[in-house]
Write an enzyme that holds these catalytic residues in place. Structure first.
Site, short mmCIF file in Angstrom:
data_model
loop_
_atom_site.label_atom_id
_atom_site.label_comp_id
_atom_site.label_asym_id
_atom_site.label_seq_id
_atom_site.Cartn_x
_atom_site.Cartn_y
_atom_site.Cartn_z
N PRO A 1 34.05 41.98 48.67
CA PRO A 1 33.34 43.17 48.18
C PRO A 1 32.88 44.08 49.31
CG PRO A 1 32.45 41.14 47.21
CD PRO A 1 33.41 40.72 48.28
N GLU B 1 31.47 32.68 44.55
CA GLU B 1 30.66 33.49 45.47
C GLU B 1 31.44 33.87 46.72
OE1 GLU B 1 28.27 33.84 42.78
OE2 GLU B 1 27.60 34.71 44.67
N ARG C 1 55.00 49.99 47.38
CA ARG C 1 55.66 51.23 46.97
C ARG C 1 56.10 52.04 48.20
NH1 ARG C 1 52.66 55.77 47.38
NH2 ARG C 1 53.78 56.93 45.79
N ASP D 1 55.60 61.18 51.19
CA ASP D 1 55.31 61.47 52.61
C ASP D 1 54.50 62.74 52.77
OD1 ASP D 1 58.46 60.23 53.92
OD2 ASP D 1 56.55 59.32 53.33
N1 JEB Z 1 38.20 43.41 47.47
C1 JEB Z 1 37.30 43.35 46.76
C2 JEB Z 1 36.19 43.36 45.86
C3 JEB Z 1 35.50 42.33 45.22
C4 JEB Z 1 35.64 40.86 45.36
C5 JEB Z 1 36.62 40.33 46.18
C6 JEB Z 1 36.70 38.96 46.35
C7 JEB Z 1 35.79 38.12 45.70
C8 JEB Z 1 35.58 36.73 45.70
C9 JEB Z 1 34.52 36.46 44.86
N2 JEB Z 1 34.08 37.63 44.36
C10 JEB Z 1 32.98 37.74 43.44
C11 JEB Z 1 31.71 38.02 44.16
C12 JEB Z 1 31.54 37.74 45.49
C13 JEB Z 1 30.29 38.00 46.08
C14 JEB Z 1 29.29 38.53 45.35
N3 JEB Z 1 29.50 38.79 44.06
C15 JEB Z 1 30.67 38.55 43.49
C16 JEB Z 1 34.82 38.67 44.86
C17 JEB Z 1 34.74 40.03 44.67
N4 JEB Z 1 34.55 42.88 44.45
N5 JEB Z 1 34.64 44.22 44.57
C18 JEB Z 1 35.60 44.56 45.43
N6 JEB Z 1 35.94 45.84 45.80
#
Ligand code: JEB
Length: 238
Positions: A88, A115, A152, A167
């Protein structure tokens, strides 16, 4: 290009890898994508992939051992992959990164769940990547977004005409121009005359102006960024 994906939910990738442009690119052998179930790299009879976090707190954390075993197994032969971890709070994915990644011969994408992954997994990772400032339930959808944007760009995947169009616009992060198709008038809404003129130079310049105008209106920072990098031509700057 070859991509290896590590996930505890391999089924999420089934349709993505079978359908559309990506499905055709894989079935035609232009690209190779292999999805690996992290659970297949466990050694206990319950095939445990996660555990409670040290120090307490909610949820579970993906254990390091199965992921390291998968990495070791998959990198025994061939070129070492450039390893991505979807997170995230990773570096924001954009078209520039897609272009850069499309030039790598081999990628590995580690998809977290629960998590997230044990911090020691990051010793395998070249880049932690996020697809946006919102929290999803796992890293699989981000992995598909990244693969779609990267694959792509592989020569031959989209076909020549499309890659030429790409491009000049989206690879600089410019927003696209308006698209129309038949009928020429629908519920009183007419297709712009220039698109019916058959005058290719005028059409191209109208589309470029529309793309620049939309980008300036909605994402002015993209224009500023391109100006700073000298990636806008004199006439585009006018
Ligand atoms: N790329 C990307 C992401 C993710 C994402 C990606 C990997 C994981 C693995 C676990 N979680 C859930 C989680 C983890 C920690 C706290 N809360 C929730 C994920 C979220 N969320 N939003 C994005 N843009």
């Amino acid at each position: 290009m070859r991509i290896d994906v590590l996930t505890v939910l391999p089924g999420l990738f089934d349709c993505f890898l079978k359908e559309g442009v990506i499905g055709k690119a894989i079935s035609s052998g232009k690209v190779e994508v292999k999805v690996h179930n992290i659970r297949d790299f466990t050694t206990d009879k319950h095939r445990v992939v996660d555990d409670v976090p040290y120090g307490g707190g909610p949820g579970m954390v993906l254990k390091p051992e199965p992921i390291f075993r998968a990495y070791d197994e998959l990198t025994k032969e061939g070129e070492k992959p450039y390893v991505l971890l979807t997170e995230p709070w990773g570096e924001k994915f954009n078209q520039e990164m897609a272009v850069e990644l499309s030039k790598k011969p081999r990628l590995m994408i580690i998809c977290g769940r629960y998590e997230g992954v044990d911090e020691r997994v990051k010793s395998l990772v070249d880049r932690e990547v996020s697809i946006g400032d919102y929290v999803l339930t796992g890293g699989e959808l981000p992995a598909m977004v990244i693969m779609d944007a990267v694959l792509r760009l592989i020569p031959g995947v989209l076909g020549n005409l499309e890659s030429l169009r790409a491009d000049s616009f989206s690879d600089r992060g410019l927003l696209g121009y308006p698209n129309y198709t038949r009928p020429a008038e629908f519920r009183g809404m007419k297709v712009p005359e220039v698109l019916l003129s058959g005058h290719h130079k005028k059409i191209e310049s109208w589309r470029k102006e529309q793309s620049l105008r939309k980008t300036l209106e909605r994402r002015p920072e993209i224009i500023e960024n391109l100006k700073r990098k000298g990636l806008l031509t004199k006439e585009e700057l006018e």
